[in-house]
Design a protein around this motif. Structure first.
Motif, PDB file in Angstrom:
ATOM      1  N   SER A   1       0.729  -1.158   0.118  1.00  0.00           N
ATOM      2  CA  SER A   1      -0.106  -0.048   0.001  1.00  0.00           C
ATOM      3  C   SER A   1       0.680   1.158  -0.111  1.00  0.00           C
ATOM      4  CB  SER A   1      -0.930  -0.079   1.150  1.00  0.00           C
ATOM      5  OG  SER A   1      -0.229  -0.086   2.507  1.00  0.00           O
ATOM      6  N   LYS A   2       1.925   1.107   0.635  1.00  0.00           N
ATOM      7  CA  LYS A   2       2.547   2.502   0.910  1.00  0.00           C
ATOM      8  C   LYS A   2       3.634   2.731  -0.491  1.00  0.00           C
ATOM      9  CE  LYS A   2       6.990   4.519   3.141  1.00  0.00           C
ATOM     10  NZ  LYS A   2       7.953   3.981   4.152  1.00  0.00           N
ATOM     11  N   PHE A   3       3.884   1.913  -1.322  1.00  0.00           N
ATOM     12  CA  PHE A   3       4.570   1.802  -2.389  1.00  0.00           C
ATOM     13  C   PHE A   3       3.648   1.517  -3.687  1.00  0.00           C
ATOM     14  CE2 PHE A   3       8.109   1.392   0.448  1.00  0.00           C
ATOM     15  CZ  PHE A   3       8.786   2.346   0.291  1.00  0.00           C
ATOM     16  N   GLY A   4       2.610   1.481  -3.774  1.00  0.00           N
ATOM     17  CA  GLY A   4       1.548   0.850  -4.719  1.00  0.00           C
ATOM     18  C   GLY A   4       1.996  -0.339  -5.533  1.00  0.00           C
ATOM     19  N   LEU A   5       2.703  -1.348  -4.675  1.00  0.00           N
ATOM     20  CA  LEU A   5       2.813  -2.534  -5.063  1.00  0.00           C
ATOM     21  C   LEU A   5       1.969  -3.770  -5.509  1.00  0.00           C
ATOM     22  CD1 LEU A   5       6.375  -2.605  -3.351  1.00  0.00           C
ATOM     23  CD2 LEU A   5       6.041  -1.985  -5.621  1.00  0.00           C
ATOM     24  N   HIS A   6       1.920  -4.651  -5.983  1.00  0.00           N
ATOM     25  CA  HIS A   6       1.067  -5.708  -5.969  1.00  0.00           C
ATOM     26  C   HIS A   6       2.126  -7.093  -6.064  1.00  0.00           C
ATOM     27  CE1 HIS A   6      -2.300  -8.539  -6.428  1.00  0.00           C
ATOM     28  NE2 HIS A   6      -1.832  -8.855  -7.676  1.00  0.00           N
ATOM     29  N   TYR A   7       2.524  -7.862  -5.118  1.00  0.00           N
ATOM     30  CA  TYR A   7       3.237  -8.829  -5.358  1.00  0.00           C
ATOM     31  C   TYR A   7       2.636 -10.096  -5.731  1.00  0.00           C
ATOM     32  CZ  TYR A   7       6.621  -6.313  -2.229  1.00  0.00           C
ATOM     33  OH  TYR A   7       7.526  -5.309  -1.425  1.00  0.00           O
ATOM     34  N   GLY A   8       1.497 -10.202  -5.487  1.00  0.00           N
ATOM     35  CA  GLY A   8       0.722 -11.383  -6.191  1.00  0.00           C
ATOM     36  C   GLY A   8       1.526 -12.712  -5.716  1.00  0.00           C
ATOM     37  N   ASP A   9       1.775 -13.571  -6.860  1.00  0.00           N
ATOM     38  CA  ASP A   9       2.513 -14.850  -6.797  1.00  0.00           C
ATOM     39  C   ASP A   9       3.990 -14.538  -6.512  1.00  0.00           C
ATOM     40  OD1 ASP A   9       0.254 -16.287  -7.032  1.00  0.00           O
ATOM     41  OD2 ASP A   9       0.477 -16.533  -9.145  1.00  0.00           O
ATOM     42  N   LEU A  10       4.489 -13.310  -6.583  1.00  0.00           N
ATOM     43  CA  LEU A  10       6.100 -13.171  -6.519  1.00  0.00           C
ATOM     44  C   LEU A  10       6.348 -13.189  -5.114  1.00  0.00           C
ATOM     45  CD1 LEU A  10       6.453 -10.167  -9.138  1.00  0.00           C
ATOM     46  CD2 LEU A  10       6.590 -12.587  -9.454  1.00  0.00           C
ATOM     47  N   LYS A  11       5.419 -12.914  -4.168  1.00  0.00           N
ATOM     48  CA  LYS A  11       5.813 -12.824  -2.746  1.00  0.00           C
ATOM     49  C   LYS A  11       6.270 -14.027  -2.304  1.00  0.00           C
ATOM     50  CE  LYS A  11       4.062 -10.629   1.674  1.00  0.00           C
ATOM     51  NZ  LYS A  11       3.105 -10.039   2.171  1.00  0.00           N
TER      52      LYS A  11
END
Length: 162
Positions: free
Chosen positions: A26-36
């Motif tokens: 949320s802070k950086f506008g990321l979406h890790y999805g399956d990468l996390k």
């Protein structure tokens, strides 16, 4: 660039065990999805982060700061060398838009430089992790390295000659 640098530093610190969590989505506008979960597995497997690989004009390894003989430098975001299988997995983390064609060439450079530093590997798999969208590039898999790497080196020597 500042945002990308902060995300890169945060992911590096996570992989190296300096912090417990990846940078905030949320802070950086990321979406890790399956990468996390993949990044978590890489951390647990002992992946190296921010490798500074450099080579001479003859593709021999040299020190990153060797200003007299260094010809090419490549900073590898994430690398996992598997001594058992003889493979190395290289990941470049990206923020912003995905440019698969442009980034495919970057993966070739990473493979050629990594092989100079890890000559015992028999396979190199390189890919991009797009942290804003939670997607990844198709992996570039380099096999038959005794033939493939010289071909890549010749290609890049020709490109940079002018």
């Amino acid at each position: 660039m500042l945002r990308g640098g902060a995300v890169d530093e945060g992911v590096t610190n996570f992989l190296l065990g300096k912090v417990k969590a990846l940078p905030s989505e949320s802070k950086f506008g990321l979406h890790y999805g399956d990468l996390k979960p993949d990044l978590t597995r890489l951390k647990k497997a002992g992946a190296k982060a921010q490798l500074e690989y450099a080579v001479t004009r003859n593709w021999e390894p040299c020190d990153w700061r060797d200003w007299n003989t260094c010809w090419l430098r490549a900073k590898i975001d994430v690398a996992l060398v598997d001594g058992v299988s003889g493979s190395i997995r290289i990941i470049d983390n990206k923020t912003g838009r995905a440019y698969p064609d442009k980034h495919a060439e970057q993966l070739e450079i990473y493979a050629a430089v990594s092989y100079a530093h890890e000559p015992a590997v028999t396979e190199i798999q390189a890919e991009m992790f797009y942290l804003d969208s939670g997607t990844r590039s198709a992996p570039a898999v380099f096999t038959d390295l005794k033939k493939t790497i010289p071909r890549l080196r010749k290609k890049w020597e020709k490109i940079v000659k002018p």
